[in-house]
Motif scaffolding. Structure first.
Motif: not given
Lengths: 295, 466
Positions: A246-248, B269, B436-437, B439-440, B443, B445, B449-450
């Motif tokens: 992510g951006d951690r 997801r 980015e969506a 990746e969220s 992990t 998410g 929200s993504a």
């Protein structure tokens, strides 16, 4: 020009004093001030690396965008964590401890320790980064050691990325602090320490009341150089985690690269770079104030 | 887009400081100071009207050098056919994203611009928009071979202004690769043909239950994988949810807030939440593509891979990881649409082109080099070597090409139902937002929200792309 001419100190003589450094000044202006000025000007435009060739002046839009951008705030926070952990706490304290211990150590111990610590520092950044990537990754060296000790293994780069890169930076940069502090400790006159010892001050008190005040300036210098260097660490983080997951672990330099070269927003990335400069100068001012070091 | 292992070979620069040092450290310090490595980027070479400079991406995997070998050979042919002229290859060894950033910077100045550059079709429109590339229509109209290129492939390098900016050298399609041996253990058929998303997930669940220790399904995800995640992973799902789910060409707008987008994120997801995919830390590792091709697949650690038509090139003789049994061990199936709605299957296609920078010093010579690259024999050799789907009619009918790679017939058969990415300058930025969506949700998410974060990004992309 002769010293006597300078001493007579006419206006011409003062101008003549500038002569020897004129070429250097000129080169600095040409090669540093030029690009820096160019960078500052880009920060106020919407220049893109690809996608559009138009470059328009947008005023402070990039800066407004940064302050409204949660990703930027996250990067600032992580940069502070990274800097405090790895530079202030890690490199600085460890460097001082090593330098102090090495004063008391025998010659072979000193040589071996010095060589080991400095080797980590001399390694090119990218090599050090891969070594530490191999150390922290899942099923890497660290996990193998933990496994032996029957402790749970995990992927450190995934669970605690910012700690992993901070540790990497400590491992890599401690030598610099150690050298500075070794030099500073060597300057302390022996008789001052002996006098304190005769007066019955213990080791800890001697260190606190004698040693630290005497090397105050070196501490200031070291903190400043260390912080500025740590603020701009890019390759280490990039090779170990790419700022992820992510951006951690996305510190400001990584965020800058991501915006300017991956998202192609050169204007915005440059604005962030200027803000990073600001963060660096804030740190410097704080150090100067705290330690009353004559800059 | 070929996934490559990123090695950000960045020049690091540290400043030596003068400081007093105790004499006992001086030998060490002397060595240290002697060891400062100051590296910089080499500047552009001077202009030479008789030398054509060709920039291309060299694989970060040192075992993969077939592109270099092919180009070296073409260079020799070119120099033989053009006495007095020279070709200079400029390999750039970097991860895909970094390669693009480097080339874009080179093209900004006439002093550093190469004469010919290897451009991914997914970035070409962005680079055309930036004014980096030169239209090739004048050259193409005088070139007798251009008529042999498939219309879809020609369109990939055609910009919004109707002009063509690149000569494609092949294309690719995408689908599901599955390991028949693992499937047999799980009681799944060797001629597996999933009809919708649910059947893909069910097969993965069956593998997880019956064959523990094996990764059931890999879908590329996250930022590190770059375009591999956006295209092989996400768009293979998204384009199975409806028409023009990413970009609406009629309204000239990126699609925001769509159910298809959330569903596709939901699929990703599910894969990671139910542990049907690799460990998230492996999935988000920048080297995931290399791990998959040289370890997970050949060593039987992965059951199903949503991947590209070129995957087999990793296992051929003299490839990065020789695996003679791959052609019998692995089966291929087309990726189904979400509910099996028409046309039933989905594929994405991309490919690479040779383009000439606007600031190139020797464009004519560069096009001569393209002609040498694209003789029928060279084009066929390249498509075989790079496991590409041919874009020239004469190569596509070449028996040597058709025999070159098991599965090539299957993947060529996906071409009728394939989709190309939106040919819009802002696409690379949108692709990054997709990564980015993904990746969220990988992990943990939520998809909603993504998707919302993605919609916010679209707004800012639209603003900056005015």
């Amino acid at each position: 020009m002769s010293a006597s001419a300078a001493a007579r100190g006419g206006r011409g003589a003062r101008a003549a004093r500038w002569l020897p450094i004129a070429p250097a000044t000129l080169l600095l202006l040409l090669f540093l001030a030029g690009p820096i000025g160019y960078c500052v000007s880009i920060a106020f435009t919407d220049m893109q690396l690809t996608g559009s060739s138009a470059v328009d002046f947008v005023g402070f839009a990039n800066f407004r965008r940064a302050f409204a951008d949660p990703a930027f705030r996250n990067a600032v926070w992580l940069t502070l964590v990274f800097t405090v952990l790895s530079s202030l706490v890690g490199q600085n304290t460890l460097g001082l401890a090593l330098a102090a211990l090495m004063r008391r150590a025998s010659r072979p111990v000193r040589t071996v320790t010095g060589a080991l610590v400095i080797t980590a520092w001399v390694l090119p950044e990218i090599v050090a980064a891969f070594l530490l990537y191999a150390f922290f990754r899942r099923e890497g060296t660290l996990d193998a050691i933990l496994d032996r000790l029957h402790l749970p293994a995990q992927n450190w780069l995934f669970t605690l990325p910012i700690l992993a890169v901070s540790f990497a930076n400590v491992w890599r940069g401690t030598a610099f602090s150690m050298l500075i502090y070794s030099a500073a400790l060597a300057e302390i006159p022996k008789d001052v320490e002996e006098a304190a010892e005769v007066d019955g001050a213990g080791g800890a008190r001697r260190f606190w009341y004698i040693t630290l005040p005497m090397i105050r300036r070196s501490i200031g210098t070291n903190l400043m150089l260390n912080t500025l260097q740590t603020l701009s660490v890019f390759g280490l983080v990039w090779a170990m985690t790419r700022g992820g997951p992510g951006d951690r672990s996305q510190t400001l330099p990584v965020f800058m690269y991501d915006q300017a070269f991956l998202k192609s927003l050169i204007g915005y990335g440059t604005a962030v770079a200027l803000l990073l400069l600001l963060v660096g100068s804030l740190f410097s001012v704080v150090y100067l104030r705290l330690l009353k070091v004559e800059a | 887009m070929r996934p490559t292992a990123p090695v950000a070979a960045l020049a690091s620069r540290r400043r030596p400081h003068r400081s007093a040092y105790p004499s006992r450290l001086s030998p060490i310090l002397a060595c240290v100071l002697a060891a400062w490595a100051l590296t910089g980027c080499a500047g552009g070479s001077g202009h030479d009207a008789d030398t054509v400079r060709i920039a291309y991406n060299r694989s970060t995997d040192n075992a993969i050098r077939f592109k270099d070998a092919f180009l070296e050979d073409v260079k020799k042919q070119f120099e033989r056919a053009h006495p007095g002229k020279k070709a200079e290859l400029v390999p750039i060894q970097a991860a895909d994203n970094d390669y693009a950033a480097k080339v874009q910077q080179m093209m900004r100045s006439p002093r550093t611009a190469p004469d010919l550059v290897y451009e991914d079709t997914f970035r070409i429109n962005s680079d055309i928009g930036a004014g980096y590339l030169r239209p090739l229509d004048d050259y193409l109209s005088r070139w007798d071979q251009w008529g042999r290129f498939a219309a879809t492939a020609k369109a990939a390098a055609k910009a919004e202004d109707g002009r063509t900016y690149g000569v494609p050298d092949g294309t690719d399609t995408r689908g599901l690769w599955f390991n028949k041996q693992i499937f047999a253990k799980a009681g799944l058929p060797a001629n597996w043909r999933p009809g919708n998303w649910a059947e893909v997930l069910d097969a993965a669940r069956t593998v997880k239950e019956k064959v523990p220790g094996v990764i059931p399904l890999n879908v590329y995800t996250g930022k590190a994988a770059g375009e591999a995640a956006a295209m092989q992973g996400f768009e293979m799902l998204l384009y199975g949810t409806g028409r023009d789910p990413l970009y609406d060409p009629a309204a000239k707008k990126w699609v925001a807030g769509s159910k298809g987008f959330r569903d596709a994120l939901g699929f990703v997801r599910t894969v990671f939440a139910e542990k049907l995919g690799p460990d998230p830390s492996d999935a988000l590792d920048p080297n995931v593509g290399t791990h998959l091709a040289t370890d997970w697949m050949p060593n039987g650690k992965l059951a199903i891979a949503l991947d590209g038509s070129w995957l087999g090139q990793n296992w051929i003789a003299k490839g990065p990881k020789e695996w003679p049994a791959w052609s019998t061990t692995l089966g291929q199936a087309a990726m189904p649409t979400q509910y099996g709605q028409a046309p039933g299957t989905v594929s994405m296609s991309g490919g690479w082109t040779w383009a000439i920078p606007a600031k190139a010093a020797n464009p004519d010579l560069a096009f001569d080099f393209v002609k040498t690259l694209q003789t029928k024999d060279n084009a066929a050799r390249w498509d075989v070597a790079d496991a590409q789907i041919a874009v020239r009619s004469d190569v596509a009918a070449d028996p040597a090409y058709l025999r070159s790679m098991p599965g090539i017939t299957f993947f060529t058969g996906l071409v009728p139902s394939t989709h190309y990415r939106p040919a819009v300058p802002a696409y690379p930025q949108v692709s990054t937002a997709i990564g980015e969506a993904m990746e969220s949700v990988t992990t943990g998410g939520s998809a909603a929200s993504a998707a919302k974060a993605y919609d916010d990004q679209l707004t800012s992309i639209a603003r900056s792309a005015r």
